[in-house]
Structures are given as C-alpha cells and as structure tokens.
Design a protein around this motif. Structure first.
Motif, PDB file in Angstrom:
ATOM      1  N   SER A 146       0.877  -1.159   0.000  1.00 40.60           N
ATOM      2  CA  SER A 146       0.000   0.000   0.000  1.00 40.60           C
ATOM      3  C   SER A 146       0.919   1.214   0.000  1.00 40.60           C
ATOM      4  O   SER A 146       1.785   1.342   0.869  1.00 40.60           O
ATOM      5  CB  SER A 146      -0.891  -0.013   1.245  1.00 40.60           C
ATOM      6  OG  SER A 146      -1.770   1.073   1.238  1.00 40.60           O
ATOM      7  N   LEU A 147       0.776   2.089  -0.990  1.00 46.70           N
ATOM      8  CA  LEU A 147       1.714   3.193  -1.178  1.00 46.70           C
ATOM      9  C   LEU A 147       1.841   4.065   0.068  1.00 46.70           C
ATOM     10  O   LEU A 147       2.958   4.401   0.475  1.00 46.70           O
ATOM     11  CB  LEU A 147       1.288   4.041  -2.384  1.00 46.70           C
ATOM     12  CG  LEU A 147       2.252   5.150  -2.776  1.00 46.70           C
ATOM     13  CD1 LEU A 147       3.622   4.582  -3.165  1.00 46.70           C
ATOM     14  CD2 LEU A 147       1.678   5.966  -3.925  1.00 46.70           C
ATOM     15  N   VAL A 194      -3.045  -1.970   4.809  1.00 45.54           N
ATOM     16  CA  VAL A 194      -3.554  -1.195   3.676  1.00 45.54           C
ATOM     17  C   VAL A 194      -4.105   0.135   4.172  1.00 45.54           C
ATOM     18  O   VAL A 194      -4.776   0.193   5.201  1.00 45.54           O
ATOM     19  CB  VAL A 194      -4.673  -1.979   2.945  1.00 45.54           C
ATOM     20  CG1 VAL A 194      -5.269  -1.136   1.824  1.00 45.54           C
ATOM     21  CG2 VAL A 194      -4.152  -3.302   2.413  1.00 45.54           C
ATOM     22  N   THR A 197      -5.669   1.773  -0.695  1.00 45.06           N
ATOM     23  CA  THR A 197      -5.366   1.069  -1.944  1.00 45.06           C
ATOM     24  C   THR A 197      -4.303   0.003  -1.727  1.00 45.06           C
ATOM     25  O   THR A 197      -3.266   0.262  -1.118  1.00 45.06           O
ATOM     26  CB  THR A 197      -4.864   2.056  -3.024  1.00 45.06           C
ATOM     27  OG1 THR A 197      -5.837   3.078  -3.194  1.00 45.06           O
ATOM     28  CG2 THR A 197      -4.641   1.362  -4.348  1.00 45.06           C
ATOM     29  N   TRP A 240      -1.774  -2.447  -3.831  1.00 45.62           N
ATOM     30  CA  TRP A 240      -1.149  -2.637  -5.136  1.00 45.62           C
ATOM     31  C   TRP A 240      -0.621  -4.063  -5.259  1.00 45.62           C
ATOM     32  O   TRP A 240      -0.001  -4.576  -4.332  1.00 45.62           O
ATOM     33  CB  TRP A 240      -0.005  -1.641  -5.348  1.00 45.62           C
ATOM     34  CG  TRP A 240      -0.513  -0.290  -5.706  1.00 45.62           C
ATOM     35  CD1 TRP A 240      -0.796   0.740  -4.856  1.00 45.62           C
ATOM     36  CD2 TRP A 240      -0.848   0.163  -7.015  1.00 45.62           C
ATOM     37  NE1 TRP A 240      -1.280   1.809  -5.564  1.00 45.62           N
ATOM     38  CE2 TRP A 240      -1.321   1.485  -6.893  1.00 45.62           C
ATOM     39  CE3 TRP A 240      -0.782  -0.416  -8.287  1.00 45.62           C
ATOM     40  CZ2 TRP A 240      -1.728   2.229  -7.991  1.00 45.62           C
ATOM     41  CZ3 TRP A 240      -1.195   0.338  -9.378  1.00 45.62           C
ATOM     42  CH2 TRP A 240      -1.658   1.637  -9.223  1.00 45.62           C
ATOM     43  N   LYS A 291       7.059   6.791  -7.053  1.00 45.31           N
ATOM     44  CA  LYS A 291       5.722   6.811  -6.445  1.00 45.31           C
ATOM     45  C   LYS A 291       4.698   7.504  -7.333  1.00 45.31           C
ATOM     46  O   LYS A 291       3.510   7.218  -7.272  1.00 45.31           O
ATOM     47  CB  LYS A 291       5.765   7.457  -5.060  1.00 45.31           C
ATOM     48  CG  LYS A 291       6.021   8.950  -5.083  1.00 45.31           C
ATOM     49  CD  LYS A 291       6.017   9.531  -3.690  1.00 45.31           C
ATOM     50  CE  LYS A 291       6.227  11.037  -3.730  1.00 45.31           C
ATOM     51  NZ  LYS A 291       6.226  11.616  -2.411  1.00 45.31           N
ATOM     52  N   PHE A 346       2.014   5.634  -9.336  1.00 46.77           N
ATOM     53  CA  PHE A 346       0.884   5.043  -8.631  1.00 46.77           C
ATOM     54  C   PHE A 346      -0.182   6.060  -8.220  1.00 46.77           C
ATOM     55  O   PHE A 346      -1.353   5.714  -8.126  1.00 46.77           O
ATOM     56  CB  PHE A 346       1.384   4.306  -7.377  1.00 46.77           C
ATOM     57  CG  PHE A 346       2.412   3.260  -7.685  1.00 46.77           C
ATOM     58  CD1 PHE A 346       2.018   1.975  -8.047  1.00 46.77           C
ATOM     59  CD2 PHE A 346       3.763   3.546  -7.631  1.00 46.77           C
ATOM     60  CE1 PHE A 346       2.955   1.009  -8.335  1.00 46.77           C
ATOM     61  CE2 PHE A 346       4.708   2.579  -7.919  1.00 46.77           C
ATOM     62  CZ  PHE A 346       4.302   1.308  -8.279  1.00 46.77           C
ATOM     63  N   ASN A 393      -5.081   3.458 -11.173  1.00 45.14           N
ATOM     64  CA  ASN A 393      -5.431   2.125 -10.675  1.00 45.14           C
ATOM     65  C   ASN A 393      -4.686   1.051 -11.447  1.00 45.14           C
ATOM     66  O   ASN A 393      -4.936  -0.129 -11.296  1.00 45.14           O
ATOM     67  CB  ASN A 393      -6.950   1.885 -10.705  1.00 45.14           C
ATOM     68  CG  ASN A 393      -7.511   1.918 -12.111  1.00 45.14           C
ATOM     69  OD1 ASN A 393      -6.790   2.091 -13.084  1.00 45.14           O
ATOM     70  ND2 ASN A 393      -8.809   1.758 -12.210  1.00 45.14           N
ATOM     71  N   GLU A 394      -3.736   1.506 -12.299  1.00 47.77           N
ATOM     72  CA  GLU A 394      -2.829   0.571 -12.953  1.00 47.77           C
ATOM     73  C   GLU A 394      -1.571   1.307 -13.380  1.00 47.77           C
ATOM     74  O   GLU A 394      -1.585   2.520 -13.589  1.00 47.77           O
ATOM     75  CB  GLU A 394      -3.485  -0.126 -14.144  1.00 47.77           C
ATOM     76  CG  GLU A 394      -3.881   0.777 -15.282  1.00 47.77           C
ATOM     77  CD  GLU A 394      -4.618   0.031 -16.387  1.00 47.77           C
ATOM     78  OE1 GLU A 394      -5.379  -0.904 -16.088  1.00 47.77           O
ATOM     79  OE2 GLU A 394      -4.436   0.406 -17.549  1.00 47.77           O
ATOM     80  N   GLY A 427      -3.941  -1.418  -8.909  1.00 49.58           N
ATOM     81  CA  GLY A 427      -4.395  -0.943  -7.611  1.00 49.58           C
ATOM     82  C   GLY A 427      -5.830  -1.369  -7.368  1.00 49.58           C
ATOM     83  O   GLY A 427      -6.657  -1.364  -8.272  1.00 49.58           O
ATOM     84  N   TYR A 428      -6.111  -1.761  -6.136  1.00 55.75           N
ATOM     85  CA  TYR A 428      -7.457  -2.171  -5.723  1.00 55.75           C
ATOM     86  C   TYR A 428      -7.874  -1.336  -4.526  1.00 55.75           C
ATOM     87  O   TYR A 428      -7.093  -1.171  -3.576  1.00 55.75           O
ATOM     88  CB  TYR A 428      -7.469  -3.645  -5.310  1.00 55.75           C
ATOM     89  CG  TYR A 428      -7.172  -4.602  -6.431  1.00 55.75           C
ATOM     90  CD1 TYR A 428      -8.196  -5.166  -7.170  1.00 55.75           C
ATOM     91  CD2 TYR A 428      -5.861  -4.954  -6.742  1.00 55.75           C
ATOM     92  CE1 TYR A 428      -7.935  -6.065  -8.197  1.00 55.75           C
ATOM     93  CE2 TYR A 428      -5.591  -5.850  -7.771  1.00 55.75           C
ATOM     94  CZ  TYR A 428      -6.632  -6.391  -8.489  1.00 55.75           C
ATOM     95  OH  TYR A 428      -6.366  -7.274  -9.508  1.00 55.75           O
ATOM     96  N   ASN A 429      -9.098  -0.797  -4.557  1.00 54.22           N
ATOM     97  CA  ASN A 429      -9.624  -0.084  -3.404  1.00 54.22           C
ATOM     98  C   ASN A 429      -9.971  -1.114  -2.333  1.00 54.22           C
ATOM     99  O   ASN A 429     -10.851  -1.938  -2.537  1.00 54.22           O
ATOM    100  CB  ASN A 429     -10.866   0.718  -3.778  1.00 54.22           C
ATOM    101  CG  ASN A 429     -10.534   1.891  -4.674  1.00 54.22           C
ATOM    102  OD1 ASN A 429      -9.467   2.473  -4.573  1.00 54.22           O
ATOM    103  ND2 ASN A 429     -11.438   2.223  -5.572  1.00 54.22           N
TER     104      ASN A 429
END
Length: 194
Positions: free
Chosen positions: A16-17, A93, A96, A98, A110, A113, A117-118, A134-136
């Motif tokens: 997660s960023l 998380v 998001t 990743w 960074k 990202f 979402n990709e 990326g997924y919420n």
C-alpha cells in the motif's frame, strides 16, 4: 475482464503506497532503489514483513499472469487447476492495495501510482503491458493467502496461462509473520509446476 500482469523481473509484490511511504519516512530511506535497499538491509526486510509493509512472492517466471482478488468476488473457473496455496502473510492497507511486478522496485517512482489504478508501459511495437494494479481496499491490517493456478488447456501466446488469486482477511493485529523467501518452505513458480 481479466487483469493481466506482465512480470518483467522475478516476482510479484503487494504493498500500500501510503503505508510504504510512512515506513520510509520513519526509517529515513531516501533511495529510489528500493529492491537493493531491502536486499542489503536484512533487518529492514524482516521489519517490512513483520509490519505488513510489503510482501514479495518470488521467484517466478517473467511472463504474463492473470491476477484476481478474492475480496472483489473474483475467482478462477473450472478451466483452471489450483497448483499452490499458502496462507498468513501480513499486509497493512491504507485505501489502496497494489499488486505489482517487483521490477517497479528497482527504481521506484511513487508518481506512477498516485491517482492511478494501474501502472503500464508500451513495448517498442506499441503494445501496452501492465506492471501493477491498484485495488480499493478498506484500510486496516490483513492476513493474505495466495493461490496459484494453471490453465488445464494452454492457450497460444500472448494469452496468460498462469494466474494468482489473493485473499485478504482483516485482522486486529499481526501474529508473527511468514517470510516468502524461505525457498525450502515456499515455491511460488506456478509456471514450473506442470
């Protein structure tokens, strides 16, 4: 439609960023060569796993993989055969999650990202390949399971014949950790299991 991840190095990682950036601030890490930093600092690498900052799944072949997240009600159908399953990896998380090629950590940027979402790139012949999705996901701590799959009947190139399904279970606290680099315990190379 399936999300196809092109692994251009030797593994996939989850992170997660925001969690990663908080860790770097705390550790005063300024280098963009994150993979080298993690490899050169074994204690830092173990902290990343213990605190759920980053999970690498390696070594795997550098090919295309179908990526699915169970928490999005995604799964593999009966055209696929389960080849591996491992449980209890830590990930924290913030908004998001990743799932990306570890190659993005050679020279981490960074900005690739943020707001996306990709993460993708173009080949010389103009083909777009994805190196991260990326997924919420609700903020919190999770126990991660990974399952590896292979198509029962292989399709011709450029189709992906292998894939990974990630499952997240929310936890209050992490209880220990698993190190995916323990070769005697883990084999993630689903493409080599036929």
């Amino acid at each position: 439609m399936d999300r196809i991840l092109t692994v251009s190095s030797y593994g996939i990682c989850l992170f997660s960023l925001d969690v990663l950036e908080d860790f770097f601030k705390k550790e005063k890490v300024r280098s963009k060569k994150l993979l080298k930093n993690f490899q050169d600092n074994h204690n830092r690498y173990l902290t990343l796993l213990t605190e759920g900052i980053w999970i690498p799944f390696l070594p795997i072949d550098s090919i295309k993989y179908v990526i699915k997240l169970d928490n999005y009600n995604q799964s593999f159908d009966d055209e696929w055969e389960e080849k591996l399953v491992y449980h209890d990896f830590n990930i924290e998380v913030k908004d998001t999650l990743w799932i990306a090629s570890i190659g993005l950590f050679y020279e981490f940027d960074k900005n690739k990202f943020i707001g996306n979402n990709e993460v993708s790139y173009q080949t010389l012949d103009g083909i777009t390949l994805n190196s991260g999705f990326g997924y919420n996901v609700s903020s919190g701590k999770y126990s991660v399971s990974i399952k590896g799959y292979a198509r029962k009947n292989k399709l011709d190139y450029p189709n992906a014949n292998y894939g990974f399904l990630f499952s997240l279970v929310k936890v209050n606290e992490f209880e220990g950790f698993n190190d995916p680099r323990e070769d005697e315990r883990y084999n993630f190379n689903v493409a080599d299991m036929d």
